[in-house]
Design an enzyme around this catalytic site. Structure first.
Site, PDB file in Angstrom:
ATOM      1  N   THR A  34       0.559  62.180  -0.354  1.00 12.13           N
ATOM      2  CA  THR A  34      -0.538  61.346   0.146  1.00 12.13           C
ATOM      3  C   THR A  34      -1.760  61.696  -0.702  1.00 12.13           C
ATOM      4  O   THR A  34      -1.841  62.803  -1.222  1.00 12.13           O
ATOM      5  CB  THR A  34      -0.781  61.728   1.615  1.00 12.13           C
ATOM      6  OG1 THR A  34       0.281  61.182   2.379  1.00 12.13           O
ATOM      7  CG2 THR A  34      -2.110  61.251   2.150  1.00 12.13           C
ATOM      8  N   ARG A  46       6.024  53.059  12.089  1.00 10.59           N
ATOM      9  CA  ARG A  46       5.516  54.432  12.271  1.00 10.59           C
ATOM     10  C   ARG A  46       4.119  54.560  11.659  1.00 10.59           C
ATOM     11  O   ARG A  46       3.870  54.146  10.546  1.00 10.59           O
ATOM     12  CB  ARG A  46       6.468  55.417  11.593  1.00 10.59           C
ATOM     13  CG  ARG A  46       6.050  56.888  11.713  1.00 10.59           C
ATOM     14  CD  ARG A  46       5.390  57.387  10.467  1.00 10.59           C
ATOM     15  NE  ARG A  46       5.113  58.822  10.518  1.00 10.59           N
ATOM     16  CZ  ARG A  46       4.338  59.448   9.630  1.00 10.59           C
ATOM     17  NH1 ARG A  46       3.764  58.776   8.653  1.00 10.59           N
ATOM     18  NH2 ARG A  46       4.124  60.740   9.730  1.00 10.59           N
ATOM     19  N   ASP A  75      -0.796  60.402  10.275  1.00 12.71           N
ATOM     20  CA  ASP A  75      -2.143  60.935  10.509  1.00 12.71           C
ATOM     21  C   ASP A  75      -3.209  60.306   9.606  1.00 12.71           C
ATOM     22  O   ASP A  75      -4.387  60.261   9.967  1.00 12.71           O
ATOM     23  CB  ASP A  75      -2.152  62.448  10.228  1.00 12.71           C
ATOM     24  CG  ASP A  75      -1.727  62.741   8.792  1.00 12.71           C
ATOM     25  OD1 ASP A  75      -0.574  62.421   8.441  1.00 12.71           O
ATOM     26  OD2 ASP A  75      -2.556  63.242   8.007  1.00 12.71           O
TER      27      ASP A  75
HETATM   28  N1  LIG Z   1       2.477  62.820   2.387  1.00  9.28           N
HETATM   29  C1  LIG Z   1       1.790  62.962   3.457  1.00  9.28           C
HETATM   30  O1  LIG Z   1       0.806  63.672   3.504  1.00  9.28           O
HETATM   31  C2  LIG Z   1       2.327  62.220   4.600  1.00  9.28           C
HETATM   32  C3  LIG Z   1       1.334  61.822   5.639  1.00  9.28           C
HETATM   33  N2  LIG Z   1       0.553  62.928   6.127  1.00  9.28           N
HETATM   34  C4  LIG Z   1       2.075  61.180   6.781  1.00  9.28           C
HETATM   35  O2  LIG Z   1       2.593  61.880   7.629  1.00  9.28           O
HETATM   36  O3  LIG Z   1       2.170  59.984   6.793  1.00  9.28           O
END
Ligand SMILES: NC(=O)C[C@H](N)C(=O)O
Length: 326
Positions: free
Chosen positions: A196, A224, A227
């Protein structure tokens, strides 16, 4: 006047076997994005404009999991999400379930600036994007060959989250993510959820801002929401600080991680790095995650409880660092 500071991240929970070439590519991109932000700050741009600018750049490059190069759902589709928050006045905007918007962070900005709402999702967010005339793309633009391969691996490993960013030739090297004790419908949620992207900035007027953007988790259920678009969980900014998180979304949501950094500064009187360390240690349960943060006094800090986090930081006094591991 305070010294400006900036931090960027490209995800936490990096595969320890990530090929060196990929590590170098990621570091180059982080450096380019930092430099972009630094030039804007030197030209006196506001923190909120700088976080948007930098995250747009990260979304446009397919290396990380946001915009082009987003992780895929169990159906092989993209559902992108992003949020942005401006410390002064705690103004915020967020979007989820985007399938055509080239730069989700800019749509989040428009939700903040041009709608009476804070958060738009799925068909309503797409409708808003059309009305706002933002740049949109066909499916093929977002879906990369690497990600199609990784979805296949995730499905074979029967893992909901499995997002090692590796070259198409190297799947055999990626192994299976460490299993989390948390299960969803009987399936393990992999501990690794890297890539992310996020940016936090304090400008020379002491204004803090934060932005985060993602395709979410590889092989996630359609619908889905993680966060990253949730204000207080993946992203938060107020008068005191700006925070952007990455990692296992469900754990970050349970810990309201980004807001916690601000809360412990406010209520426990901790400094920025102390607050970050406290939150990573005390608010994550078994979840794996990391975060970057800036404070109104021009400090920059980061922390993570996993093997690595793609990150870079810089401040007006000439400090600059780009790294992956501890
Ligand atoms: N790659 C990530 O940080 C995933 C992100 N935090 C999520 O759960 O969607």
């Amino acid at each position: 006047m305070v010294g400006w500071a900036i931090a960027v991240h490209g995800g936490a929970g990096v595969d320890p076997n990530l090929p060196t070439e990929r590590q170098e590519q990621a570091k180059l991109l982080l450096t380019r994005c930092l430099n972009l932000g630094i030039s804007a700050l030197q030209s006196k741009a506001a923190a909120i404009d700088v976080v948007e600018l930098v995250v747009r750049e990260l979304e446009t490059d397919p290396i990380f999991n946001s915009g082009r190069g987003s992780a895929l759902t169990e159906k092989g589709t993209v559902e992108m999400e992003a949020s942005i928050m401006d410390g002064p006045g705690r103004r915020c905007g967020a979007v989820s379930g985007l399938t055509t918007v080239k730069n989700p962070v800019s749509l989040a900005r428009l939700v903040m600036d041009k709608s009476p709402h804070s958060y738009l999702a799925f068909s309503g967010a797409e409708e808003f994007a059309k009305q706002m005339g933002v740049e949109r793309e066909e499916n093929d633009y977002f879906i990369t060959e690497d990600n199609v391969g990784m979805l296949k691996v995730a499905k074979e490993a029967n893992s909901i989250v499995f997002d090692y960013r590796i070259p198409t030739t190297g799947y055999e090297s990626c192994g299976v993510g460490v299993e989390s004790p948390i299960r969803m419908n009987g399936l393990p949620i992999s501990v690794y959820a890297p890539e992310t992207v996020g940016c936090v900035v304090v400008d020379s007027q002491g204004r803090c801002a934060a932005a985060t953007s993602t395709g979410g988790l590889m092989n996630k259920r359609t619908g889905r929401i993680g966060d990253s678009p949730l204000i207080g969980a993946g992203t938060y900014a107020c008068d005191a600080c700006g925070v952007s998180c990455t990692g296992e979304g469900e754990a970050i949501i349970r810990g309201t991680l980004a807001r916690e950094v601000a809360a412990v500064m406010e209520y426990k009187g901790l400094g920025l790095q102390e607050a970050v360390d406290f939150v990573i240690k005390e608010r994550l349960d078994e979840g794996q995650a990391g975060l970057i943060a800036v404070s109104k006094t021009g400090e920059v800090a980061y922390g993570f409880n996993c093997v690595g986090m793609f990150r870079g930081c810089a401040s007006e006094d000439g400090f600059m660092e780009v790294g992956i591991w501890e």
